[in-house]
Design an enzyme around this catalytic site. Structure first.
Site: not given
Ligand SMILES: NC(=O)c1ccc[n+]([C@@H]2O[C@H](COP(=O)([O-])OP(=O)(O)OC[C@H]3O[C@@H](n4cnc5c(N)ncnc54)[C@H](OP(=O)(O)O)[C@@H]3O)[C@@H](O)[C@H]2O)c1
Length: 266
Positions: A18-19, A40-41, A66, A156
């Site tokens: 996702e995301g 994970r899901r 994970d 983080y």
């Molecule tokens: N969103 C923001 O505002 C933002 C801003 C700056 C930087 N970033 C960076 O962008 C990246 C994505 O961030 P996001 O938080 O927005 O996430 P994301 O891309 O929305 O999604 C997280 C993905 O990681 C998986 N995931 C989470 N925990 C996991 C685990 N322990 N093992 C395996 N897979 C896992 C989730 O699926 P499951 O839950 O099924 O495992 C999901 O598919 C990060 O590196 C973040 O630092 C994001």
């Protein structure tokens, strides 16, 4: 050389259901790469993998793992034995919002494993193969939070500095070896994860929240051109002021004050 010739035949996206992770997977699928998607899901990942495989006529392999667990990287190595991985995107992250000492040291170590140790091992393993093959790419997701101390996002933010500096360092080491590396430095992006944190507005002058698709499109354009890249014009302007105009002390104070405000931390 086409994108697929340079970065194919298979891309790994770690944290892909996702995301931003899903946006990376979709973008790479559109470029014709086969995919190994990690999350994970199982249901969510399997459904997304089926959808991409159907829509783009590519091979998509879901891998349940994970990434915060010790041994995650080794699990991925054994599941991908014999596969030619030409591109590795490390997207997943673990973040805690709040005072540093309110999370246990075990939780902080879990964060370090997920955000630094697992990607370090994956980059080492697949990067070595890419260097030997003289082609490939690595994309490490970083964040504006990693450009200065960020109170209440301490572990983080520190891990995001690690990702960016690792990407920039390897960009230099591998730029003449056919392997492109980039640290993708995003600002606020409307992913489920971000939206679930329910942040309040940072104010009128805060940079616009980007969509995952905007971040991915901008960053992929820069792969092979620059060691790290801040997505979003508003984020680049904010970063210019924070890091080129203001003192370090002011930047750290602004970041901490903003995080305190948007997450209502006392
Ligand atoms: N969103 C923001 O505002 C933002 C801003 C700056 C930087 N970033 C960076 O962008 C990246 C994505 O961030 P996001 O938080 O927005 O996430 P994301 O891309 O929305 O999604 C997280 C993905 O990681 C998986 N995931 C989470 N925990 C996991 C685990 N322990 N093992 C395996 N897979 C896992 C989730 O699926 P499951 O839950 O099924 O495992 C999901 O598919 C990060 O590196 C973040 O630092 C994001």
């Amino acid at each position: 050389m086409s994108f697929k010739e340079k970065y194919g035949p298979v891309a790994i996206v770690a944290g892909a259901s996702e995301g931003l992770g899903a946006a990376w997977a979709r973008e790479l699928a559109g470029k014709g790469l086969d995919l190994i998607l990690i999350a994970r899901r199982e249901n969510v990942l399997q459904q997304f993998a089926n959808q991409l495989a159907c829509e783009f006529s590519i091979k998509v392999t879901p891998l349940i793992c994970d990434l915060s667990e010790e041994g995650a990287a080794e699990k991925i190595f054994s599941a991908t034995g014999g596969v030619e991985v030409g591109l590795m995107v490390y997207n997943a992250t673990l973040s805690y919002i709040g005072p540093f000492i309110e999370n246990s040291s075990e939780e902080q170590v879990k964060l370090a494993t997920m955000n630094m140790i697992t990607p370090l091992k994956l980059v080492h393993y697949y990067g070595k193969q890419m260097v030997e093959r003289k082609r490939g790419g690595v994309i490490l997701m970083s964040s504006l939070a990693g450009f200065q101390g960020s109170g209440f996002l301490s572990g983080y933010a520190a891990s995001k500095a690690f990702s960016r500096v690792l990407a920039e360092s390897l960009w230099y080491e591998w730029k003449d070896k056919g392997v492109d590396v980039i640290g993708c430095c995003a600002g606020a992006t409307s992913t489920p994860n971000y939206n679930n944190t329910k942040p309040e507005s940072a104010g009128f002058f805060a940079p616009k929240v980007q969509t995952p698709e905007e971040v991915v499109k901008e960053c992929i354009e820069q792969l092979g051109k620059t060691p790290s890249y801040i997505t979003g014009i508003g984020n680049r302007i904010a970063s210019f002021f924070m890091h080129r105009v203001l003192s370090r002390k002011m930047a750290v104070n602004i970041m901490g004050d903003t995080t305190r405000k948007i997450y209502r931390i006392k």
